[in-house]
Design a protein around this motif. Structure first.
Motif, PDB file in Angstrom:
ATOM      1  N   ALA A  45       0.823  -1.210   0.000  1.00 52.11           N
ATOM      2  CA  ALA A  45       0.000   0.000   0.000  1.00 52.11           C
ATOM      3  C   ALA A  45       0.858   1.262   0.000  1.00 52.11           C
ATOM      4  CB  ALA A  45      -0.925  -0.004   1.218  1.00 52.11           C
ATOM      5  N   ALA A  46       2.034   1.175   0.676  1.00 54.34           N
ATOM      6  CA  ALA A  46       2.885   2.359   0.784  1.00 54.34           C
ATOM      7  C   ALA A  46       3.637   2.658  -0.509  1.00 54.34           C
ATOM      8  CB  ALA A  46       3.877   2.170   1.937  1.00 54.34           C
ATOM      9  N   ILE A  47       3.940   1.638  -1.289  1.00 57.26           N
ATOM     10  CA  ILE A  47       4.772   1.851  -2.489  1.00 57.26           C
ATOM     11  C   ILE A  47       3.978   1.718  -3.778  1.00 57.26           C
ATOM     12  CG2 ILE A  47       6.818   0.985  -1.288  1.00 57.26           C
ATOM     13  CD1 ILE A  47       6.495  -1.627  -2.828  1.00 57.26           C
ATOM     14  N   SER A  48       2.665   1.630  -3.674  1.00 55.97           N
ATOM     15  CA  SER A  48       1.847   1.387  -4.863  1.00 55.97           C
ATOM     16  C   SER A  48       1.979   2.489  -5.912  1.00 55.97           C
ATOM     17  CB  SER A  48       0.378   1.212  -4.466  1.00 55.97           C
ATOM     18  OG  SER A  48      -0.087   2.380  -3.808  1.00 55.97           O
ATOM     19  N   ASP A  49       2.337   3.720  -5.510  1.00 52.86           N
ATOM     20  CA  ASP A  49       2.468   4.821  -6.471  1.00 52.86           C
ATOM     21  C   ASP A  49       3.904   5.060  -6.921  1.00 52.86           C
ATOM     22  OD1 ASP A  49      -0.235   5.338  -6.443  1.00 52.86           O
ATOM     23  OD2 ASP A  49      -0.095   6.670  -4.700  1.00 52.86           O
ATOM     24  N   GLU A  50       4.851   4.267  -6.419  1.00 51.29           N
ATOM     25  CA  GLU A  50       6.244   4.486  -6.758  1.00 51.29           C
ATOM     26  C   GLU A  50       6.533   4.002  -8.177  1.00 51.29           C
ATOM     27  OE1 GLU A  50       8.274   6.151  -5.013  1.00 51.29           O
ATOM     28  OE2 GLU A  50       7.147   6.287  -3.127  1.00 51.29           O
ATOM     29  N   GLU A  51       7.494   4.689  -8.823  1.00 51.35           N
ATOM     30  CA  GLU A  51       7.847   4.355 -10.198  1.00 51.35           C
ATOM     31  C   GLU A  51       8.529   2.988 -10.300  1.00 51.35           C
ATOM     32  OE1 GLU A  51       7.243   5.870 -13.004  1.00 51.35           O
ATOM     33  OE2 GLU A  51       6.145   7.515 -12.057  1.00 51.35           O
ATOM     34  N   PHE A  52       9.235   2.618  -9.219  1.00 49.24           N
ATOM     35  CA  PHE A  52       9.964   1.350  -9.299  1.00 49.24           C
ATOM     36  C   PHE A  52       9.061   0.139  -9.091  1.00 49.24           C
ATOM     37  CE2 PHE A  52      10.574   3.068  -4.925  1.00 49.24           C
ATOM     38  CZ  PHE A  52       9.887   2.111  -4.208  1.00 49.24           C
ATOM     39  N   MET A  53       7.824   0.379  -8.716  1.00 46.24           N
ATOM     40  CA  MET A  53       6.908  -0.726  -8.436  1.00 46.24           C
ATOM     41  C   MET A  53       6.409  -1.341  -9.739  1.00 46.24           C
ATOM     42  SD  MET A  53       5.590  -2.596  -6.219  1.00 46.24           S
ATOM     43  CE  MET A  53       4.344  -3.868  -6.212  1.00 46.24           C
ATOM     44  N   ARG A  54       6.502  -2.674  -9.836  1.00 49.69           N
ATOM     45  CA  ARG A  54       6.019  -3.375 -11.026  1.00 49.69           C
ATOM     46  C   ARG A  54       4.833  -4.253 -10.641  1.00 49.69           C
ATOM     47  NH1 ARG A  54      11.074  -6.552 -13.222  1.00 49.69           N
ATOM     48  NH2 ARG A  54      10.965  -7.271 -11.033  1.00 49.69           N
TER      49      ARG A  54
ATOM     50  N   GLU B   4       9.015  -9.847  -5.384  1.00 44.88           N
ATOM     51  CA  GLU B   4       9.141  -8.465  -5.841  1.00 44.88           C
ATOM     52  C   GLU B   4       9.733  -7.591  -4.746  1.00 44.88           C
ATOM     53  OE1 GLU B   4       8.863  -5.055  -8.241  1.00 44.88           O
ATOM     54  OE2 GLU B   4       8.856  -7.192  -8.698  1.00 44.88           O
ATOM     55  N   ILE B   5       9.232  -7.737  -3.507  1.00 48.57           N
ATOM     56  CA  ILE B   5       9.759  -6.956  -2.388  1.00 48.57           C
ATOM     57  C   ILE B   5      11.212  -7.313  -2.134  1.00 48.57           C
ATOM     58  CG2 ILE B   5       9.566  -6.594   0.110  1.00 48.57           C
ATOM     59  CD1 ILE B   5       6.536  -6.805  -0.197  1.00 48.57           C
ATOM     60  N   GLU B   6      11.571  -8.606  -2.231  1.00 48.68           N
ATOM     61  CA  GLU B   6      12.948  -9.050  -2.018  1.00 48.68           C
ATOM     62  C   GLU B   6      13.877  -8.432  -3.049  1.00 48.68           C
ATOM     63  OE1 GLU B   6      15.589 -11.159   0.414  1.00 48.68           O
ATOM     64  OE2 GLU B   6      13.426 -10.843   0.623  1.00 48.68           O
TER      65      GLU B   6
ATOM     66  N   ARG C  61      17.840  -4.067  -4.558  1.00 47.85           N
ATOM     67  CA  ARG C  61      18.195  -2.923  -5.404  1.00 47.85           C
ATOM     68  C   ARG C  61      18.366  -1.632  -4.602  1.00 47.85           C
ATOM     69  NH1 ARG C  61      13.338  -3.249  -9.433  1.00 47.85           N
ATOM     70  NH2 ARG C  61      14.090  -1.145  -9.995  1.00 47.85           N
ATOM     71  N   GLY C  62      18.201  -1.723  -3.301  1.00 44.62           N
ATOM     72  CA  GLY C  62      18.425  -0.560  -2.456  1.00 44.62           C
ATOM     73  C   GLY C  62      17.169   0.148  -1.988  1.00 44.62           C
ATOM     74  N   TYR C  63      15.998  -0.311  -2.399  1.00 43.32           N
ATOM     75  CA  TYR C  63      14.748   0.273  -1.961  1.00 43.32           C
ATOM     76  C   TYR C  63      14.246  -0.442  -0.703  1.00 43.32           C
ATOM     77  CZ  TYR C  63      14.753   2.009  -6.793  1.00 43.32           C
ATOM     78  OH  TYR C  63      15.089   2.585  -7.971  1.00 43.32           O
ATOM     79  N   LEU C  64      13.308   0.156  -0.039  1.00 48.13           N
ATOM     80  CA  LEU C  64      12.549  -0.440   1.084  1.00 48.13           C
ATOM     81  C   LEU C  64      13.413  -0.819   2.278  1.00 48.13           C
ATOM     82  CD1 LEU C  64      10.242  -2.837  -0.986  1.00 48.13           C
ATOM     83  CD2 LEU C  64      10.026  -0.376  -0.633  1.00 48.13           C
TER      84      LEU C  64
END
Length: 350
Positions: free
Chosen positions: A253-262, A299-301, A306-309
């Motif tokens: 829910a927190a990263i749903s608008d992020e560009e890196f989210m696939r 995906e989260i892993e 990659r340095g996110y989350l």
């Protein structure tokens, strides 16, 4: 050669025979020995002195005795089989000095002693050893070839040599229990053990191949299974993921608008196999809860790698796992769904 034999085999009573005997290496008695009735000289390889003379003598004697030749006839027929150095040796024998074939043969063997091949002995058998990568079957046959060349081999000595050379303790015990009375008995017992060993090895190989084929078939079936079905495989459950300090549905829910989210595509499993009581916000469909989604975990892993989350990584090693369930028979409100984004969907695996 047959023509020369026929000339020598003519009427022995003629005076010319006795007159000729004084100019040969044979005594009158030898020259007077008649040829067997209807005799025809067999094909015998000629001896030139470069090979074992005993082998040639034994071959000649066996072939001639088969035709009923007498001792005297053996003597005056033998020179026909000599050539080269052996023929030269014969030509130097004193006249009228050969009276029997045994002495004649002994003189030949002594003269060409250097050409004799080394005879096998019990000691040579005791020196035989099975090589590290040599199959038992190959070793036993090699041993048998050597043993056949040992004259008057004692069966107990042969068994001791075989047991000393073999590497298998089971084989030693099997042969020792049989108490063979001859070399043939010893080899028969060894071949019987080898046959049983090969049968068991074949059965073991067949069972192993059957097991491998089953595992390969299962692996292929799992590879072709829908993504949501593969998600529950034991191999995937065993994989360790980075411990998190909150649930994956909250991270989603927190990263749903992020560009890196696939975002993945829709699940392709049949509708009657989906659990309507569970809803995945990542796949936007029924079948499992959001926190149970294998693809979301992956995906989260990957994003963490990659340095996110990094702020969602838990430092104490504990990993909370809480399921999200929608009301029985109802889907979550559409307002709770992540916004639709114009990004290429991921291939859905669960």
């Amino acid at each position: 050669m047959d023509h020369r034999i026929e000339e020598l085999a003519r009427d022995q009573s003629r005076p010319t025979v006795r007159a000729f005997s004084s100019r040969t290496s044979f005594t009158d008695d030898v020259m007077g020995a008649p040829a067997p009735r209807g005799f025809k000289m067999p094909t015998i390889p000629q001896y030139d002195g470069t090979t074992d003379p005993v082998d040639h003598l034994e071959t000649f004697r066996a072939m001639m005795l088969l035709h009923g030749a007498s001792d005297g006839f053996l003597c005056w027929a033998f020179p026909i089989t000599l050539t080269g150095a052996a023929r030269d040796w014969y030509s130097r024998i004193k006249p009228s000095s050969v009276s029997n074939f045994e002495d004649f043969g002994d003189d030949l063997v002594r003269h060409f002693m250097s050409s004799r091949r080394l005879r096998k002995t019990t000691a040579s058998l005791m020196a035989l050893r099975q090589e590290d990568n040599e199959p038992l079957k190959v070793f036993v046959r090699r041993f048998n070839r050597e043993a056949l060349q040992v004259p008057n081999l004692d069966p107990s000595a042969a068994m001791s040599a075989l047991l000393a050379g073999a590497r298998s303790n089971d084989f030693r015990h099997s042969v020792a229990r049989q108490n063979p009375h001859s070399l043939a008995d010893l080899m028969a017992g060894a071949e019987e053990y080898i046959a049983v060993e090969e049968t068991l090895a074949t059965l073991d190989l067949t069972q192993r191949r059957t097991s491998e084929d089953k595992n390969l078939t299962k692996q292929r079936r799992d590879d072709k299974a829908p993504a949501s079905r593969r998600e529950k495989s034991p191999q995937r459950r065993e994989e360790n993921f980075t411990p998190l300090n909150t649930s994956r549905r909250h991270i989603l829910a927190a990263i749903s608008d992020e560009e890196f989210m696939r975002w993945p595509g829709r699940m392709i499993s049949k509708g009657n196999r989906r659990d309507p009581s569970k809803y995945c916000r990542f796949h936007r469909d029924h079948r499992h809860d959001t926190d149970e989604s294998w693809q979301l975990k992956k995906e989260i892993e990957q994003l963490i790698g990659r340095g996110y989350l990094k702020k969602y990584v838990r430092s104490d090693g504990r990993k909370p796992e809480r399921r999200e369930k929608s009301p029985q028979g109802h889907s979550p409100r559409r307002s709770q769904l992540p916004p639709t984004r114009n990004k290429s969907p991921l291939p859905s695996s669960s």
